[in-house]
Design a protein around this motif. Structure first.
Motif, mmCIF file in Angstrom:
data_model
loop_
_atom_site.group_PDB
_atom_site.id
_atom_site.type_symbol
_atom_site.label_atom_id
_atom_site.label_comp_id
_atom_site.label_asym_id
_atom_site.label_seq_id
_atom_site.Cartn_x
_atom_site.Cartn_y
_atom_site.Cartn_z
ATOM 1 N N GLY A 16 0.596 -1.168 -0.080
ATOM 2 C CA GLY A 16 -0.086 -0.039 -0.113
ATOM 3 C C GLY A 16 0.862 1.275 0.067
ATOM 4 N N SER A 17 0.339 2.407 -0.013
ATOM 5 C CA SER A 17 0.834 3.777 -0.037
ATOM 6 C C SER A 17 0.306 4.523 1.222
ATOM 7 N N GLY A 61 17.951 8.400 0.577
ATOM 8 C CA GLY A 61 18.522 7.403 1.082
ATOM 9 C C GLY A 61 18.790 6.140 -0.033
ATOM 10 N N ASN A 62 19.906 5.609 0.186
ATOM 11 C CA ASN A 62 20.091 4.471 -0.851
ATOM 12 C C ASN A 62 18.967 3.382 -0.855
ATOM 13 N N PHE A 63 18.229 3.077 0.182
ATOM 14 C CA PHE A 63 17.435 2.175 0.504
ATOM 15 C C PHE A 63 16.133 2.374 -0.106
ATOM 16 N N VAL A 64 15.632 3.789 -0.376
ATOM 17 C CA VAL A 64 14.669 4.097 -0.713
ATOM 18 C C VAL A 64 14.196 3.587 -2.249
ATOM 19 N N LYS A 65 15.257 3.463 -3.030
ATOM 20 C CA LYS A 65 15.026 2.776 -4.483
ATOM 21 C C LYS A 65 13.828 3.265 -5.081
ATOM 22 N N GLY A 66 13.410 4.427 -5.244
ATOM 23 C CA GLY A 66 12.289 4.767 -5.959
ATOM 24 C C GLY A 66 10.898 4.627 -5.399
ATOM 25 N N ARG A 67 10.904 4.344 -4.329
ATOM 26 C CA ARG A 67 9.526 3.735 -3.636
ATOM 27 C C ARG A 67 8.935 4.961 -3.202
ATOM 28 N N ASN A 84 5.299 4.582 -1.505
ATOM 29 C CA ASN A 84 4.339 3.498 -2.162
ATOM 30 C C ASN A 84 5.098 2.341 -1.847
ATOM 31 N N SER A 85 4.262 1.074 -2.431
ATOM 32 C CA SER A 85 5.098 -0.267 -2.185
ATOM 33 C C SER A 85 5.552 -0.354 -0.826
ATOM 34 N N LEU A 86 4.770 -0.311 0.180
ATOM 35 C CA LEU A 86 5.083 -0.256 1.556
ATOM 36 C C LEU A 86 5.611 -1.680 1.823
ATOM 37 N N LYS A 87 6.309 -1.806 2.537
ATOM 38 C CA LYS A 87 6.892 -3.152 2.996
ATOM 39 C C LYS A 87 6.691 -3.209 4.635
ATOM 40 N N PRO A 88 6.672 -4.266 5.305
ATOM 41 C CA PRO A 88 6.779 -4.534 6.885
ATOM 42 C C PRO A 88 7.766 -3.780 7.332
ATOM 43 N N ASP A 89 8.981 -3.803 6.761
ATOM 44 C CA ASP A 89 10.247 -3.413 7.244
ATOM 45 C C ASP A 89 10.292 -1.661 7.203
ATOM 46 N N ASP A 90 9.338 -1.270 6.581
ATOM 47 C CA ASP A 90 8.959 0.193 6.777
ATOM 48 C C ASP A 90 8.206 0.687 7.979
ATOM 49 N N THR A 91 7.788 -0.243 8.772
ATOM 50 C CA THR A 91 7.282 -0.037 9.889
ATOM 51 C C THR A 91 8.135 0.861 11.039
ATOM 52 N N ALA A 92 7.731 2.014 11.360
ATOM 53 C CA ALA A 92 8.752 3.043 12.142
ATOM 54 C C ALA A 92 8.021 4.104 12.524
ATOM 55 N N VAL A 93 8.815 4.863 13.176
ATOM 56 C CA VAL A 93 8.207 6.230 13.580
ATOM 57 C C VAL A 93 8.947 7.370 12.656
ATOM 58 N N TYR A 94 8.038 8.184 11.945
ATOM 59 C CA TYR A 94 8.850 8.929 11.016
ATOM 60 C C TYR A 94 8.646 10.274 11.247
ATOM 61 N N TYR A 95 9.860 10.821 11.358
ATOM 62 C CA TYR A 95 9.988 12.286 11.599
ATOM 63 C C TYR A 95 10.375 13.191 10.571
ATOM 64 N N CYS A 96 10.233 14.517 10.675
ATOM 65 C CA CYS A 96 10.764 15.491 9.687
ATOM 66 C C CYS A 96 11.468 16.385 10.737
ATOM 67 N N ALA A 97 12.559 16.968 9.929
ATOM 68 C CA ALA A 97 13.580 17.884 10.752
ATOM 69 C C ALA A 97 13.922 18.936 9.844
ATOM 70 N N ALA A 98 14.561 20.064 10.413
ATOM 71 C CA ALA A 98 14.877 21.105 9.638
ATOM 72 C C ALA A 98 16.382 21.332 9.622
ATOM 73 N N VAL A 124 3.110 -1.063 8.752
ATOM 74 C CA VAL A 124 2.669 -1.823 7.611
ATOM 75 C C VAL A 124 2.537 -3.448 7.921
ATOM 76 N N SER A 125 1.632 -3.851 7.768
ATOM 77 C CA SER A 125 1.121 -5.153 8.161
ATOM 78 C C SER A 125 1.440 -6.228 6.847
#
Length: 126
Positions: A16-17, A61-67, A84-98, A124-125
């Motif tokens: 999913g996205s 980041g290198n791991f993004v690979k266009g997703r 997009n194309s989310l994976k279970p390994d993408d499960t995390a807390v996401y932060y933005c920063a300046a 991501v389940s």
């Protein structure tokens, strides 16, 4: 007062996205670049992407690979992260920063950032 507020996280199935938003206030938006990081339990904080609205430059980041795609709406002082194309390994807390513009070469080093949001949970389940 400088504020960065993330939103858009949630629970999504694998494949999913999601689109995350980072609303910035309290500083001159064009004087900084905005980065997205994530941190999963037991793991280090990881740089995902960065964008500078003043230069139009983007970094990934290198791991993004266009997703994932980072974008900005300067009129709204908001940065987005389309995932997009989310994976279970993408499960995390996401932060933005300046990040100050003269530190762009260090964008993946989280310690160089001045201001942080509180984060939004992405799960991501499988």
């Amino acid at each position: 007062e400088v504020q960065l507020v993330e939103s858009g996280g949630g629970l999504v199935q694998a494949g999913g996205s999601l689109r995350l938003s980072c609303a910035a206030s309290g500083f001159t938006f064009d004087d900084y670049a905005i980065g997205w990081f994530r941190q999963a339990p037991g793991k280090e904080r990881e740089g995902i992407a960065l964008i500078s609205s003043s230069t139009g430059g983007t970094y990934y980041g290198n791991f993004v690979k266009g997703r994932f795609t980072i974008s900005t709406d300067s009129a709204k002082n908001t940065v987005y992260l389309q995932m997009n194309s989310l994976k279970p390994d993408d499960t995390a807390v996401y932060y933005c920063a300046a990040l100050e513009l003269h530190l762009l070469s260090l964008w993946e080093t989280w310690e160089t950032y001045d201001h942080w949001g509180r984060g939004t949970q992405v799960t991501v389940s499988s």
